[in-house]
Enzyme design. Structure first.
Site, PDB file in Angstrom:
ATOM      1  N   HIS A 236       1.904   4.661  -2.701  1.00 27.51           N
ATOM      2  CA  HIS A 236       2.003   6.117  -2.390  1.00 27.51           C
ATOM      3  C   HIS A 236       3.157   6.595  -3.077  1.00 27.51           C
ATOM      4  CE1 HIS A 236      -2.064   6.650  -0.642  1.00 27.51           C
ATOM      5  NE2 HIS A 236      -1.703   5.873   0.557  1.00 27.51           N
TER       6      HIS A 236
ATOM      7  N   HIS B 172       0.993  -1.064   0.048  1.00 25.66           N
ATOM      8  CA  HIS B 172      -0.020  -0.038   0.135  1.00 25.66           C
ATOM      9  C   HIS B 172       0.812   1.287   0.125  1.00 25.66           C
ATOM     10  CE1 HIS B 172      -3.917   2.227   1.252  1.00 25.66           C
ATOM     11  NE2 HIS B 172      -2.528   3.145   1.691  1.00 25.66           N
ATOM     12  N   GLU B 173       1.789   1.306   0.880  1.00 32.04           N
ATOM     13  CA  GLU B 173       2.453   2.481   1.154  1.00 32.04           C
ATOM     14  C   GLU B 173       3.371   2.804  -0.102  1.00 32.04           C
ATOM     15  OE1 GLU B 173       1.600   4.387   3.103  1.00 32.04           O
ATOM     16  OE2 GLU B 173       0.351   3.140   4.538  1.00 32.04           O
TER      17      GLU B 173
HETATM   18 ZN    ZN Z   1      -2.842   5.167   1.983  1.00 34.89          ZN
END
Ligand code: ZN
Length: 720
Positions: free
Chosen positions: A516, A512-513
């Site tokens: 980003h 997830h990170e």
């Molecule tokens: Zn997030």
């Protein structure tokens, strides 16, 4: 694994105004201005006042000391004031270049300092930095207000905005102009003097109440301890959990006992394994009654007051509700659309949650428990049912998810999708020896950016996981200034006997990170400002989660840390089959909190309601079953009363419509399809925050997203 909501602080992307969103983005610093004797004196030996002289111009963490920040921030404010002053005092007619682009380019020095300061505050803080933050926060807030409410500056911005149809601006320029203007208007620029004064007053009062709300939540969290001194009360807890509680007790001066708290990493294992029902009730009740104990830390009054002041502020700006004010800037646009969306999900979710509750009750009955399922039983019986149905346990999986292997798996995925390579840079300065630094390169060897990764918990680190930026990419005289991205996590530490072995939740969080960070690394914005709709910000991150447990990728990276053997097909199959397990609960507690958030921020008369009664009624109206408590109750809902997520907690699942639909494109063409990945990069990731997100999405997908992917992903399709 479970798809749950990951809480991240995207340090720079989420600050939405054109002015404040630059505060976290540094750029090469200029030499100090000779005009300030004070600054010159402070500049001596202060690395912020000189060119960094580091590879890739990364911050010289090895030379930065606490005492360097305050003079640098003060100087940064002075410089930005001077830069803004030069725009205002320009005798030439306001143009896009001399006003909008010029404004976008102010405050670079301050951004540089602030980016380093906030990175350390989050990941490696200390008492001095904390005290410094209390000094600089009001200084910076006043500085931003001075720019945002500056009438002469707004007059120039408005002059350009009013002729926007004639200016033949490019897509990115027009987007920047419109958002700059909108930020001023939403910040009160069109109000008359009396309204402006009231507006400032409301902001002041709100900022103080938000701080107080957060302090109360923290105080309530720290006020509760479950101290166990009788071994029998440890029944059911696995040795690792017992050891953790013994260590916590020792730290608290209670050696020889066991300590549990209502912090999630301590409470959740207790609820998951403890066979002592009264103790489960005690700890869970303490958790969900935070801020609702009628003591000096009670948040009921503060919550309704915040909701009411926000309603008043929205009214001054001409909006029917705070939610209407917030949502105008999001993809959803209106409270009605959010409500309709949440309700569409709520009905199938409730059906599923009821089925799950019935299955848990059946297990309780079958195993001789003579009680009715309550909220504090949910974790324990879910775990028992999971073991029974899927024979899947955490301990069997972790050896296949050694941290380094997972990291290399993500690198391999980025290689397959985008042709990226990652080169470790052990010699670059870092703020802590555990931090890993990588240079990211394109397939043809060109430099993309730098990535800092900081994986393990420390007392000096905020909890959670987030991706931030030390520098965001933009263009300076036609040259791309490459970005520096950070990933900060709190993953399982290595022990004396084993390397860091991640849980499946941690693996998913890492993907997830990383998503980003990819958006930061690929960014091709020409300007420094970005405007990212809150409800689209999780698209780059959440889409990465879809790859994490794909069998084709697992075979690349999920290798046993001792034997090197690839994860067995049987285990992969169990993992896949269990992915929908407990989704009714996970989705229901999240949606209930989102619905509560919307209810508060569309309420016409918050001053008149009783907080507990209001919440009870909202939950009764949607038919939430008593065995499930909303993920956050009003009195400890920091996201909406002490953070930036008011009328925005729904955003995670809204983004999920996008990421599920986008991932369908990969499933249609092959999950490693280069052409699809390139299109996603070009249309979504590179221009992220420089254009309306739906336009970008449609360019990638050929159509607006459908909700079907999300429903399938969470097992919420209506059965025919
Ligand atoms: Zn997030």
């Amino acid at each position: 694994m479970t798809r749950r909501i990951v809480f991240v602080f995207i340090v720079s992307v989420l600050l939405l105004t054109a002015i404040s969103c630059k505060t976290e983005e540094p750029q090469a610093v200029q030499a100090p201005g000779a005009e300030s004797a004070v600054a010159a004196a402070s500049a001596a030996g202060n690395p912020f006042f000189q060119p960094y002289g580091t590879p890739f111009n990364v911050p010289p963490f090895d030379r930065i000391k606490n005492e360097h920040f305050l003079p640098a921030i003060e100087e940064g404010i002075r410089r930005e004031e001077a830069e803004v002053g030069a725009i205002i005092n320009n005798r030439k007619k306001a143009t896009f270049e001399n006003t909008i682009a010029a404004l976008d380019h102010t405050g670079i020095f301050l951004s540089e300092v602030n980016a380093v300061f906030s990175a350390l505050q989050g990941a490696y803080t200390n008492k001095d930095l904390q005290a410094l933050a209390r000094t600089t926060a009001p200084m910076l807030a006043a500085h931003r207000d001075n720019i945002g409410l500056n009438e002469k500056l707004f007059a120039r911005v408005k002059a350009v905005y009013d002729q926007r149809d004639k200016l033949k601006l490019g897509r990115e320029e027009l987007f920047l102009l419109e958002n700059t203007y909108k930020d001023f208007v939403r910040g009160g620029a069109l109000l008359d003097a009396a309204q402006k004064a009231r507006f400032r007053e409301l902001n002041q009062e709100l900022s103080l109440l938000s701080v107080k709300f957060g302090e109360n939540v923290l105080g309530e969290t720290n006020a509760f301890q479950l101290v166990i001194d009788n071994k029998a009360d440890l029944a059911g807890l696995p040795p690792s959990v017992v050891a953790m509680a013994a260590e916590a007790a020792k730290q608290a001066g209670l050696e020889g006992k066991w300590l549990f708290t209502i912090q999630v990493p301590s409470m959740t294992p207790f609820l998951t394994y403890s066979e002592r029902r009264p103790l489960r009730e005690k700890i869970h009740r303490a958790y969900f009654m935070k801020g609702d104990n009628d003591n000096e830390r009670d948040n009921k009054e503060i919550a309704r007051k915040i909701a009411d002041l926000r309603r008043q502020r929205a009214a001054i700006l001409g909006y029917p509700s705070h939610a209407a004010f917030v949502l105008e800037n999001n993809m959803a646009k209106t409270p009605d659309r959010v409500d309709a969306f949440l309700r569409q999900l709520w009905e199938p979710t409730l059906v599923k949650a009821r089925e799950e509750a019935a299955a848990l009750q059946a297990l309780i009955d079958r195993t001789g428990g003579k009680f009715k399922l309550a909220s504090w039983d949910w974790w324990l019986y879910t775990e028992k049912l999971r073991a029974e149905k899927y024979a899947l346990d955490d301990a069997a999986l972790r050896p296949y998810f050694k941290l380094d292997n997972v990291r290399d798996g993500i690198f391999a995925l980025c290689g397959k999708l985008y042709g990226l390579t990652f080169i470790e840079k052990p010699d670059l300065p870092r703020y802590h020896p555990e931090v890993q630094v990588f240079e990211v390169r394109e397939a043809d060897g060109r430099h993309t950016g730098i990535l800092y990764m900081d994986f393990h918990p420390r007392p000096s680190k905020r909890s959670g996981a987030w991706s931030g930026g030390l520098r965001r990419a933009y263009y300076e005289k036609g040259q791309r200034v490459p970005p520096v991205s950070t990933i900060t996590c709190n993953f399982t530490r290595p022990t004396a006997d084993a390397p860091s072995l991640l849980s499946t939740d941690e693996v998913e969080t890492f993907f997830h990170e990383f998503g980003h960070s990819l958006a930061t690394l690929f960014s091709q914005g020409r300007y420094r400002s970005r405007t990212v709709a809150r409800d689209s910000v999780e698209l780059p991150s959440q889409i990465m989660e879809h790859w994490a447990f794909e069998p084709e990728l697992l075979s690349v990276y999920a290798k046993h840390y001792l034997t090197g053997g690839v994860i067995p097909a049987g285990l992969v199959e169990k993992l896949g089959k269990s992915s929908l397990f407990n989704q009714g609960f996970i989705t229901a507690e999240y949606l209930a909190a989102s619905i509560l958030d919307m209810a508060w921020h569309t309420l016409p008369n918050p001053a008149e309601v009783d907080t507990r009664g209001f919440e009870t009624k909202v939950m009764a109206d949607i038919g939430l079953i008593p065995e499930i408590v909303p993920r956050y109750r009003s009195t400890y809902f920091n996201h909406i009363f002490s953070g930036g997520y008011s009328a925005g907690y729904y955003a995670y699942i809204w983004s999920e419509v996008l990421d599920c639909d986008a991932y369908e494109a990969f499933k249609e063409k092959g999950i490693f399809d280069r052409a699809t990945a390139e299109s996603f990069r070009k249309n979504v990731l590179e221009p992220f925050g420089t254009e309306e997100p739906m336009a970008q999405y449609v360019r990638f997908r050929g159509a607006e997203p459908k909700i079907d992917g999300l429903l399938r992903n969470r097992g919420l399709e209506v059965k025919k």
